[in-house]
Design a protein around this motif. Structure first.
Motif, PDB file in Angstrom:
ATOM      1  N   ARG A   1       0.805  -1.216   0.000  1.00  0.00           N
ATOM      2  CA  ARG A   1       0.000   0.000   0.000  1.00  0.00           C
ATOM      3  C   ARG A   1       0.839   1.269   0.000  1.00  0.00           C
ATOM      4  NH1 ARG A   1      -4.153   0.044   4.744  1.00  0.00           N
ATOM      5  NH2 ARG A   1      -2.686  -1.534   5.517  1.00  0.00           N
TER       6      ARG A   1
ATOM      7  N   ASP B   1       1.282   2.430   5.155  1.00  0.00           N
ATOM      8  CA  ASP B   1       0.934   1.010   5.292  1.00  0.00           C
ATOM      9  C   ASP B   1       1.226   0.543   6.728  1.00  0.00           C
ATOM     10  OD1 ASP B   1       0.656  -1.630   3.249  1.00  0.00           O
ATOM     11  OD2 ASP B   1       1.547  -1.999   5.248  1.00  0.00           O
TER      12      ASP B   1
ATOM     13  N   ALA C   1      -0.020   5.520   0.265  1.00  0.00           N
ATOM     14  CA  ALA C   1      -0.683   5.511   1.580  1.00  0.00           C
ATOM     15  C   ALA C   1       0.255   4.961   2.642  1.00  0.00           C
ATOM     16  CB  ALA C   1      -1.943   4.679   1.524  1.00  0.00           C
TER      17      ALA C   1
ATOM     18  N   GLN D   1       1.472   2.868  -3.177  1.00  0.00           N
ATOM     19  CA  GLN D   1       0.343   3.575  -3.764  1.00  0.00           C
ATOM     20  C   GLN D   1       0.137   4.916  -3.098  1.00  0.00           C
ATOM     21  OE1 GLN D   1      -2.625   0.516  -3.317  1.00  0.00           O
ATOM     22  NE2 GLN D   1      -1.261  -0.782  -4.540  1.00  0.00           N
TER      23      GLN D   1
END
Ligand code: ADP
Length: 574
Positions: free
Chosen positions: A124, A131, A129, A127
């Motif tokens: 994540r 994590d 974000a 992407q």
């Protein structure tokens, strides 16, 4: 006996029920109280974990912005310098390790020196974000939380800073804490726990191996049974000495760390408290029961004793009744015998007197004959006056004979005369008339000053005469053949009682206490005069008049017999 046993059993059951009720009440209340505290502990434990982890999250975010980190991420920096920075940061914060990881898991720099480090899956972060994950480290087999913060450079995420935290660091704060708290993840695996026994146990059995856990890392969950008490889930489990045997299970989800916090609150205090109260109540009830039982027993014993006494009383009464009946039977018998004796006595007296009586009648008869002959001679001589004198004498003699015969008849008749007023003087006179012959032949001097007035007493004329005659005849017997033999008869009245005394100057009574016994006689057996019945019959007769007869030796010698009778009432006498 059976009823008593049943009662005791029932009481025992009641005590058991009561104790159970008390136990339940106390247990429920105590469990609720423990659960309330457990909830607070649970919130505290969750906050502590999330607070602890937040530091590392911030560290990851902070490091992702570091120029050196960004430089290396863009491929211009030097790994060695960055690794030193990571190591310093890790040492200071207590992180397990810190690394800069490129997509695909390539390690750009790591606080551990890169070689042994295997990056966790932090997809994540690339992407853009933050994590967060938890897993068991494949290499070292350690449980760790991992934060991965994206490193941004010119609109891309070329790498991510991964900060890992060893769970044991968090758990260390619980060492020695009595609270059993553990955190489970979405796969129901215990990831963090205050007790080693619970770590990495998966409650769900079977199914695919969840991500983040290597083969063989997970254990089955502890055996436990659940039930609901006081509205709470209660676990009973065998988890060794460091886990409670019975506990309230409480849980609360903490989405920030993607875990659910759970506590096991030991119910031992609740059980102990409930047991204490229940046993106190039971003991109290038992004591009360014992007192009650003792009271009831005492009452029963009393009732039994009373019943026994009643039975004894009844028996006694029955015996008294029986004795009374026997006595009255004996009395009846006695009365009968006495009546027979009276009759026998009369016959005997009749026999005794027949000789005297025939003499008594013979004498006037002889006199009548000579008077009659003389009267005839005087009439022949023409002296009617002297003849009339003789006839008058004859008439007087005939009257006297008639009286004797009349007395004799009355005496021989079976007595049934009623008690009435009798002239005692007349009775004595009549008795003397019947015994006169006997007295005269014995040469007895009679000392008898008859009162001028009649003396009325209560009695039966004929029977009273029998008594007086018996006394006279006994006295005559006692002094028979004695020189200057004398019988003294007197009547005295004193306060409603009349006393007749017959005294003689004979040898006196040999055994005064025996004279009224039937068949007691000192006179020769077979002698026409004595059967030993006279005085005993007299005794019965005088008694039946309500009087008394007594015999004693006079101080001046001889015997004195007295008969005491009720004087007749004045108006009755009149
Ligand atoms: P009985 O004349 O047939 O012997 P009683 O009952 O009349 O029976 O008298 C009992 C006894 O009492 C006499 O045998 C005598 O021993 C004694 N007794 C009665 N009267 C006299 C008395 N006047 N003097 C001495 N003893 C007497």
């Amino acid at each position: 006996m059976n009823r008593r046993l049943l009662l005791i059993l029932a009481y025992g059951l009641a005590i058991a029920l009561l104790s159970y009720g008390v136990w339940r009440q106390a247990y429920t209340g105590e469990v609720a109280r423990l659960a309330e505290r457990g909830q607070a502990d649970l919130a505290l434990a969750g906050d502590r974990l999330t607070g602890e982890l937040r530091r590392y999250r911030e560290l990851a975010v902070l490091l992702a912005d570091h120029p050196e980190v960004r430089a290396l991420a863009e491929g211009s920096g030097e790994a060695v310098g960055l690794e030193a920075l990571f190591l310093r940061s890790a040492d200071k914060t207590g992180a397990m390790d810190i690394a800069l990881v490129a997509p695909g898991g390539r390690v750009l720099a790591a606080s551990t020196g890169g070689a042994g480090y295997r990056a966790p899956f932090v997809g994540r972060a690339f992407q853009g974000a933050l994590d967060f994950s938890h897993a068991v480290d494949v290499g070292q087999g350690r449980r760790a939380f991992a934060y991965a913060a994206p490193v941004r450079a010119r609109g891309r995420v070329p790498a991510a800073v991964v900060v890992r935290v060893d769970t044991e660091r968090v758990e260390a704060t619980w060492r020695g804490d009595p609270l059993t708290v553990f955190f489970t993840d979405a796969e129901d695996v215990v990831f963090v726990a205050s007790r080693e026994e619970l770590v990495l146990r998966r409650r769900k059995s079977g199914g695919a191996l969840p991500t983040g856990y290597p083969e063989g890392a997970l254990r089955d969950f502890l055996d436990h049974a659940t039930h609901v008490a006081a509205g709470f889930e209660i676990w009973t489990l065998q988890g060794g000495p460091y886990l409670p045997a019975e506990a309230i299970h409480l849980s609360r989800s903490f989405p920030v760390v993607e875990l659910t916090a759970e506590v096991l609150v030991d119910t031992l205090p609740a059980r102990r408290q409930a047991m204490l109260l229940a046993s106190a109540a039971g003991t109290l009830a038992l004591g009360l029961g014992a007192v009650l039982f003792a009271l009831v027993e005492r009452r029963r014993a009393l009732a039994l004793r009373l019943a026994a006494e009643a039975v004894a009383n009844a028996r006694l009464e029955a015996r008294v009744e029986e004795r009374t009946r026997e006595l009255s039977q004996a009395n009846d018998q006695l009365r009968l015998t006495q009546a027979e004796l009276v009759q026998a006595g009369k016959l005997s007296a009749l026999g005794q007197m027949s000789a005297g009586i025939s003499h008594e009648l013979n004498q006037p008869l002889m006199a009548i004959r000579s008077y009659a002959e003389n009267a005839g001679l005087f009439l022949e001589r023409g002296e009617p006056g002297r003849a009339g004198d003789n006839l008058a004498r004859i008439s007087e003699l005939a009257r006297r004979m008639g009286r004797i015969i009349k007395n004799l008849r009355a005496f021989a008749r079976q007595e049934s005369e009623a008690i009435g007023n009798v002239d005692l003087v007349g009775v004595v006179e009549a008795a003397l008339e019947l015994t006169e012959a006997k007295l005269r032949t014995s040469g007895v001097a009679l000392d008898w000053a008859a009162p001028a007035e009649p003396v009325m007493v209560r009695g039966g004329e004929v029977r009273l005469q029998q008594v007086v005659m018996n006394l006279l005849s006994n006295a005559a017997d006692a002094i028979a053949g004695q020189a200057d033999a004398r019988i003294q008869i007197s009547i005295t009245t004193d306060r409603g009682r009349v006393r007749l005394s017959v005294a003689d100057n004979g040898p006196g009574i040999a055994e005064p206490e025996r004279i009224f016994d039937p068949f007691y006689s000192t006179k020769e057996v077979g002698h026409s005069e004595g059967m030993g019945l006279g005085l005993s019959i007299s005794y019965g007769i005088v008694q039946s008049f309500g009087g008394a007869i007594a015999g004693r030796n006079s101080p001046g010698g001889g015997a004195e017999f007295t008969v005491e009778l009720d004087a007749a009432e004045v108006e009755a006498a009149a």
